[in-house]
Design a protein around this motif. Structure first.
Motif, PDB file in Angstrom:
ATOM      1  N   GLY A 120       0.835  -1.202   0.000  1.00 60.84           N
ATOM      2  CA  GLY A 120       0.000   0.000   0.000  1.00 60.84           C
ATOM      3  C   GLY A 120       0.867   1.249   0.000  1.00 60.84           C
ATOM      4  O   GLY A 120       0.673   2.147  -0.816  1.00 60.84           O
ATOM      5  N   GLU A 121       1.876   1.253   0.895  1.00 57.99           N
ATOM      6  CA  GLU A 121       2.762   2.412   0.989  1.00 57.99           C
ATOM      7  C   GLU A 121       3.469   2.647  -0.346  1.00 57.99           C
ATOM      8  O   GLU A 121       3.573   3.775  -0.825  1.00 57.99           O
ATOM      9  CB  GLU A 121       3.809   2.193   2.083  1.00 57.99           C
ATOM     10  N   GLU A 122       3.940   1.543  -0.907  1.00 58.32           N
ATOM     11  CA  GLU A 122       4.696   1.629  -2.149  1.00 58.32           C
ATOM     12  C   GLU A 122       3.840   2.251  -3.259  1.00 58.32           C
ATOM     13  O   GLU A 122       4.245   3.201  -3.929  1.00 58.32           O
ATOM     14  CB  GLU A 122       5.127   0.221  -2.537  1.00 58.32           C
ATOM     15  N   GLN A 123       2.640   1.728  -3.374  1.00 59.82           N
ATOM     16  CA  GLN A 123       1.756   2.244  -4.427  1.00 59.82           C
ATOM     17  C   GLN A 123       1.425   3.706  -4.193  1.00 59.82           C
ATOM     18  O   GLN A 123       1.388   4.505  -5.131  1.00 59.82           O
ATOM     19  CB  GLN A 123       0.459   1.441  -4.459  1.00 59.82           C
ATOM     20  N   ALA A 124       1.181   4.042  -2.902  1.00 61.09           N
ATOM     21  CA  ALA A 124       0.835   5.422  -2.575  1.00 61.09           C
ATOM     22  C   ALA A 124       1.973   6.360  -2.978  1.00 61.09           C
ATOM     23  O   ALA A 124       1.751   7.407  -3.581  1.00 61.09           O
ATOM     24  CB  ALA A 124       0.546   5.541  -1.083  1.00 61.09           C
ATOM     25  N   THR A 125       3.212   5.928  -2.680  1.00 64.41           N
ATOM     26  CA  THR A 125       4.364   6.758  -3.036  1.00 64.41           C
ATOM     27  C   THR A 125       4.444   6.934  -4.551  1.00 64.41           C
ATOM     28  O   THR A 125       4.672   8.039  -5.052  1.00 64.41           O
ATOM     29  CB  THR A 125       5.650   6.092  -2.525  1.00 64.41           C
ATOM     30  N   THR A 126       4.244   5.844  -5.264  1.00 62.83           N
ATOM     31  CA  THR A 126       4.285   5.908  -6.726  1.00 62.83           C
ATOM     32  C   THR A 126       3.234   6.882  -7.252  1.00 62.83           C
ATOM     33  O   THR A 126       3.516   7.710  -8.131  1.00 62.83           O
ATOM     34  CB  THR A 126       4.009   4.507  -7.305  1.00 62.83           C
ATOM     35  N   ILE A 127       2.036   6.778  -6.693  1.00 58.67           N
ATOM     36  CA  ILE A 127       0.941   7.640  -7.148  1.00 58.67           C
ATOM     37  C   ILE A 127       1.278   9.107  -6.905  1.00 58.67           C
ATOM     38  O   ILE A 127       1.117   9.955  -7.786  1.00 58.67           O
ATOM     39  CB  ILE A 127      -0.366   7.264  -6.417  1.00 58.67           C
ATOM     40  N   ALA A 141       3.978  10.319  -9.287  1.00 56.21           N
ATOM     41  CA  ALA A 141       3.421  10.521 -10.632  1.00 56.21           C
ATOM     42  C   ALA A 141       2.636  11.829 -10.684  1.00 56.21           C
ATOM     43  O   ALA A 141       2.730  12.584 -11.654  1.00 56.21           O
ATOM     44  CB  ALA A 141       2.527   9.347 -10.990  1.00 56.21           C
ATOM     45  N   ALA A 142       1.882  12.084  -9.606  1.00 58.75           N
ATOM     46  CA  ALA A 142       1.067  13.301  -9.570  1.00 58.75           C
ATOM     47  C   ALA A 142       1.959  14.545  -9.589  1.00 58.75           C
ATOM     48  O   ALA A 142       1.700  15.499 -10.322  1.00 58.75           O
ATOM     49  CB  ALA A 142       0.199  13.303  -8.330  1.00 58.75           C
ATOM     50  N   ASN A 143       3.042  14.488  -8.803  1.00 60.03           N
ATOM     51  CA  ASN A 143       3.941  15.643  -8.761  1.00 60.03           C
ATOM     52  C   ASN A 143       4.594  15.871 -10.122  1.00 60.03           C
ATOM     53  O   ASN A 143       4.735  17.007 -10.579  1.00 60.03           O
ATOM     54  CB  ASN A 143       5.013  15.441  -7.691  1.00 60.03           C
ATOM     55  N   GLN A 144       4.973  14.783 -10.752  1.00 60.96           N
ATOM     56  CA  GLN A 144       5.612  14.879 -12.061  1.00 60.96           C
ATOM     57  C   GLN A 144       4.636  15.506 -13.056  1.00 60.96           C
ATOM     58  O   GLN A 144       4.990  16.396 -13.828  1.00 60.96           O
ATOM     59  CB  GLN A 144       6.000  13.478 -12.509  1.00 60.96           C
ATOM     60  N   LYS A 145       3.415  15.051 -12.991  1.00 60.49           N
ATOM     61  CA  LYS A 145       2.375  15.550 -13.893  1.00 60.49           C
ATOM     62  C   LYS A 145       2.188  17.060 -13.665  1.00 60.49           C
ATOM     63  O   LYS A 145       2.070  17.824 -14.621  1.00 60.49           O
ATOM     64  CB  LYS A 145       1.078  14.785 -13.580  1.00 60.49           C
ATOM     65  N   ARG A 146       2.161  17.425 -12.373  1.00 61.29           N
ATOM     66  CA  ARG A 146       1.966  18.834 -12.053  1.00 61.29           C
ATOM     67  C   ARG A 146       3.097  19.680 -12.646  1.00 61.29           C
ATOM     68  O   ARG A 146       2.873  20.692 -13.302  1.00 61.29           O
ATOM     69  CB  ARG A 146       1.930  19.017 -10.540  1.00 61.29           C
ATOM     70  N   ASP A 147       4.344  19.194 -12.458  1.00 61.54           N
ATOM     71  CA  ASP A 147       5.491  19.938 -12.975  1.00 61.54           C
ATOM     72  C   ASP A 147       5.396  20.083 -14.484  1.00 61.54           C
ATOM     73  O   ASP A 147       5.689  21.136 -15.048  1.00 61.54           O
ATOM     74  CB  ASP A 147       6.790  19.219 -12.592  1.00 61.54           C
ATOM     75  N   GLU A 148       4.949  18.992 -15.114  1.00 59.67           N
ATOM     76  CA  GLU A 148       4.837  18.988 -16.555  1.00 59.67           C
ATOM     77  C   GLU A 148       3.818  20.041 -17.005  1.00 59.67           C
ATOM     78  O   GLU A 148       4.083  20.849 -17.900  1.00 59.67           O
ATOM     79  CB  GLU A 148       4.374  17.593 -16.980  1.00 59.67           C
ATOM     80  N   ILE A 149       2.661  20.040 -16.331  1.00 60.30           N
ATOM     81  CA  ILE A 149       1.600  20.989 -16.679  1.00 60.30           C
ATOM     82  C   ILE A 149       2.108  22.417 -16.518  1.00 60.30           C
ATOM     83  O   ILE A 149       1.953  23.259 -17.416  1.00 60.30           O
ATOM     84  CB  ILE A 149       0.369  20.770 -15.774  1.00 60.30           C
ATOM     85  N   ALA A 198      -6.384  10.456  -3.822  1.00 58.76           N
ATOM     86  CA  ALA A 198      -7.112  11.707  -3.601  1.00 58.76           C
ATOM     87  C   ALA A 198      -6.149  12.890  -3.662  1.00 58.76           C
ATOM     88  O   ALA A 198      -6.428  13.916  -4.299  1.00 58.76           O
ATOM     89  CB  ALA A 198      -7.806  11.669  -2.251  1.00 58.76           C
ATOM     90  N   GLU A 199      -5.001  12.711  -3.033  1.00 61.86           N
ATOM     91  CA  GLU A 199      -4.013  13.784  -3.045  1.00 61.86           C
ATOM     92  C   GLU A 199      -3.537  14.047  -4.466  1.00 61.86           C
ATOM     93  O   GLU A 199      -3.396  15.207  -4.883  1.00 61.86           O
ATOM     94  CB  GLU A 199      -2.825  13.387  -2.161  1.00 61.86           C
ATOM     95  N   ALA A 200      -3.338  12.979  -5.211  1.00 62.37           N
ATOM     96  CA  ALA A 200      -2.874  13.126  -6.597  1.00 62.37           C
ATOM     97  C   ALA A 200      -3.881  13.928  -7.413  1.00 62.37           C
ATOM     98  O   ALA A 200      -3.509  14.824  -8.170  1.00 62.37           O
ATOM     99  CB  ALA A 200      -2.669  11.748  -7.217  1.00 62.37           C
ATOM    100  N   SER A 201      -5.174  13.605  -7.215  1.00 60.79           N
ATOM    101  CA  SER A 201      -6.148  14.341  -8.025  1.00 60.79           C
ATOM    102  C   SER A 201      -6.235  15.791  -7.554  1.00 60.79           C
ATOM    103  O   SER A 201      -6.465  16.697  -8.352  1.00 60.79           O
ATOM    104  CB  SER A 201      -7.522  13.662  -7.982  1.00 60.79           C
ATOM    105  N   ILE A 230      -3.636  17.481  -6.406  1.00 60.93           N
ATOM    106  CA  ILE A 230      -2.444  18.108  -6.990  1.00 60.93           C
ATOM    107  C   ILE A 230      -2.700  18.448  -8.449  1.00 60.93           C
ATOM    108  O   ILE A 230      -2.423  19.564  -8.918  1.00 60.93           O
ATOM    109  CB  ILE A 230      -1.227  17.161  -6.864  1.00 60.93           C
ATOM    110  N   ALA A 231      -3.276  17.485  -9.176  1.00 59.43           N
ATOM    111  CA  ALA A 231      -3.519  17.689 -10.602  1.00 59.43           C
ATOM    112  C   ALA A 231      -4.503  18.842 -10.803  1.00 59.43           C
ATOM    113  O   ALA A 231      -4.287  19.716 -11.661  1.00 59.43           O
ATOM    114  CB  ALA A 231      -4.066  16.415 -11.215  1.00 59.43           C
ATOM    115  N   ALA A 232      -5.567  18.850  -9.963  1.00 60.62           N
ATOM    116  CA  ALA A 232      -6.579  19.899 -10.106  1.00 60.62           C
ATOM    117  C   ALA A 232      -5.955  21.266  -9.846  1.00 60.62           C
ATOM    118  O   ALA A 232      -6.185  22.232 -10.577  1.00 60.62           O
ATOM    119  CB  ALA A 232      -7.722  19.648  -9.137  1.00 60.62           C
ATOM    120  N   ARG A 233      -5.125  21.309  -8.804  1.00 61.53           N
ATOM    121  CA  ARG A 233      -4.496  22.586  -8.459  1.00 61.53           C
ATOM    122  C   ARG A 233      -3.575  23.040  -9.595  1.00 61.53           C
ATOM    123  O   ARG A 233      -3.555  24.208  -9.976  1.00 61.53           O
ATOM    124  CB  ARG A 233      -3.698  22.423  -7.164  1.00 61.53           C
ATOM    125  N   ALA A 234      -2.831  22.093 -10.148  1.00 61.98           N
ATOM    126  CA  ALA A 234      -1.909  22.430 -11.240  1.00 61.98           C
ATOM    127  C   ALA A 234      -2.693  22.946 -12.445  1.00 61.98           C
ATOM    128  O   ALA A 234      -2.322  23.942 -13.066  1.00 61.98           O
ATOM    129  CB  ALA A 234      -1.093  21.204 -11.617  1.00 61.98           C
TER     130      ALA A 234
END
Lengths: 324, 315
Positions: A217-224, A227-235, B223-226, B228-232
């Protein structure tokens, strides 16, 4: 007196008459015996005649499917040893079985049963010994995983029991006229000591699985998250690129417009723009020291309009400005 | 009083009448009658319907009335009483329970309760097929249950495999019972309970909560990822809008200024000197009132004026 004699006579005749008739029930096989020797074997139910007692008697056997439970009432469960290919040490198991058997439906078999077994109870006792022996042999030849395994290739539960049944049949069918319909294991467990080991192992397994679930669970959460941070930086990077492009184009467009307009008369532009700049930059905090000769004050200096104020050349003028 | 022959005759007739009358039998609504004449079931009398019937009395006829519509019940494994005793903390029940242990394919021990329900489908087979049909049903269900369970992983047995196990036990047990010819039809086989032994149930529960923990952590991250994405995306949209705004304003300002300059220029060209002077003075009018101004009179020939400017520091 005569009446009494008649009654007694009738009763005696009736008794003899009745004892020369007998019923073989649907659930029975019967053997008609004359002075202890079998003369007729009866497979089918119905009403039959014989010589009255004591000349002829009848032996009856249950022809239904008999249920032999091992261990029976008041017996303890039997412990068997299975082959253990892995460690080379046999695995002890505690086993309960049931066996379905019946006397075979033929005159020969019924006679054979009468000769060798005499009654159902002794047959059950004999059969019980045979089943224990054959089951012990079969389990001893086979690995424990033949009975208990999640691998359908390894597991031969049915085959092992079929083998036991066949071996038991071979020993009792011809010999005693008994047919064995089924031998099944109805309970399988470990002796108390091994049982505790199993509990300990189960607990350890569960702990491992629980830890795995949590870390996965922890591992997947970290991956998620990553990925989200990377996506944000990209955007954001893409957006920066776009906005800069838009601003740049606008600046270029504006510059073009200015150039076109001001190009018509650069000198006049410089004049108006300078005035504009004055207007914007000169504030209350600006201190200007103007020469009387300046253009703005040009009219100021005309002697006709304002008397000239002599200034003592020895007196320096001190100017003080205040921040406010 | 002397016994006369007619007395005996009369007595015999009465006895005969009573004997014949004893051939009346009654089949209750939930039963079926099975009649045997001299030990054999005659055609048409192997399943007599409920109601009042007559057959020749004993010893010619024997009538059995098994209850066929009654649903019989048998409990396999741990009985419900044992289960209650253990869950109420009865230690003796706990230690006395190895008899109800069942092994799974990956050598785990489980406590299982199966309730089988069955009916007498064929009264003749039920009566004459097997010695103890009810016990036979119990043994068969036990045997099939442990056989099937011993090929199953513990996790499947506790969760997803339950329905399949139940179905497989019922089918296999029915096939065996049919082969035994004991006239019994299973109505239902219910896996009433299947659980790890009390001693280690906490470890199993912990796995369940670990799974939930894992899922919760993942859910939170998702949830946090979405978020983050929404905020971005919001930030991006805002930045774009700002840029567009800037661009429009910039161009519009340029056009405006250009237009103004052009109209000024047009006016200027009509009379350049006057326009120039006027514009200059106009501007000075605006500027001069707000600035501090010192005028130094400088006539030609005056010695140069020394001007020192000192600024006091603001408090």
């Amino acid at each position: 007196m005569r009446t009494v004699v008649i009654i007694v006579l009738i009763l005696v005749l009736a008794t003899f008459g009745l004892s020369s008739l007998f019923i073989v029930d649907q659930t029975q096989f019967a053997v008609q015996m004359r002075f202890g020797r079998p003369v007729r074997t009866l497979i089918e139910p119905g009403l039959y005649a014989k010589w009255p007692w004591p000349i002829e008697t009848v032996e009856r056997f249950d022809n239904r499917l008999m249920l032999l439970e091992q261990p029976g009432e008041g017996q303890s469960e039997k412990e068997y040893l299975t082959e253990d290919a892995g460690s080379g040490i046999g695995k002890n198991v505690v086993v309960s079985t049931y066996t379905c058997w019946r006397i075979k439906r033929s005159a020969d078999s019924v006679l054979r049963f009468l000769e060798t077994m005499r009654d159902m109870d002794s047959a059950a006792a004999r059969l019980s010994d045979v089943v224990i022996a054959e089951l012990g042999a079969a389990l001893g030849e086979n690995d424990f995983s033949v009975l208990v395994s999640t691998d359908p290739q390894r597991r031969k539960w049915d085959q092992v029991l079929q083998q036991v049944r066949q071996r038991c049949s071979a020993r009792v069918e011809a010999a005693y006229g008994i047919e064995i319909v089924d031998v099944r294991i109805k309970r399988l467990n470990f002796p108390e000591q091994n049982r505790r080991n199993v509990f300990d192992r189960m607990r350890a397994e569960r702990d491992t699985i629980a830890a795995r679930y949590r870390s996965e669970g922890e591992e997947q959460a970290t991956t998620i998250r990553a990925a989200a941070n990377q996506k944000r930086d990209e955007i954001l990077a893409k957006t920066y690129e776009q906005t800069q492009k838009i601003r740049g184009q606008a600046d270029a467009e504006a510059a073009r417009i200015y150039a076109q307009a001001y190009g018509a008369d650069p000198e006049f532009y410089a004049f108006t723009r300078t005035l504009e700049a004055y207007e914007k930059t000169l504030s209350e905090r600006t201190v200007a020291i103007l020469s009387g000769a300046s253009e703005f004050l040009s009219l100021f200096n005309q002697p006709t309009q304002a008397p000239r104020i002599p200034i003592d050349p020895n007196l320096p003028i001190l100017l003080e400005t205040h921040a406010n | 009083m002397r016994i006369k022959l007619w007395h005996i005759g009369a007595g015999g007739l009465v006895a005969l009448a009573v004997w014949l009358a004893s051939g009346i039998y009654f089949v209750a609504p939930d039963e079926r009658g099975v009649v045997r004449w001299f030990g054999r079931v005659p055609d048409g009398l192997h399943s007599v319907s409920p109601g009042l019937h007559y057959a020749l009395p004993w010893p010619v006829t024997r009538v059995d009335t098994p209850r066929t519509s009654e649903v019989r019940r048998v409990t396999i494994g741990m009985t419900l009483e044992q289960r209650d005793a253990i869950s109420s903390g009865d230690i003796t029940a706990l230690t006395a329970s190895p008899a109800s242990d069942m092994l799974t394919g990956d050598v785990n021990i489980l406590k299982v309760t199966v309730i089988g329900q069955y009916q007498v489908a064929d009264p003749v087979a039920y009566l004459f097929g097997a010695e103890r049909p009810d016990q036979l049903v119990r043994d068969t269900l036990s045997a099939v249950l442990i056989e099937k369970l011993a090929g199953m992983p513990v996790d499947a047995a506790l969760t997803t495999g339950k329905a399949a196990l139940q179905l497989e036990v019922e089918q296999t047990a029915q096939a065996a019972l049919d082969r035994y010819g004991c006239g019994v039809q299973l109505v239902s086989t219910t896996l009433e309970a299947i659980e790890p032994p009390r001693a280690i149930i906490k470890a199993f529960q912990d796995v369940v909560s670990a799974k939930k923990d894992g899922e919760r952590v993942i859910d939170a991250a998702t949830a946090e990822a979405s978020r983050i994405a929404a905020r971005a995306r919001g930030k991006a949209a805002q930045a774009l809008a700002e840029a567009e705004g800037y661009a429009q304003q910039r161009v519009a300002a340029a056009r405006g200024e250009a237009a103004r300059f052009e109209s000024l220029l047009a006016a200027y060209r009509e009379s350049p000197a006057v326009f120039r002077q006027r514009l200059y003075l106009q501007t000075m009018e605006v500027i001069l009132p707000r600035i501090k101004m010192y005028v130094i009179d400088e006539q030609a020939g005056d010695p140069p004026t020394r001007v020192r400017i000192m600024e006091t520091q603001p408090e």
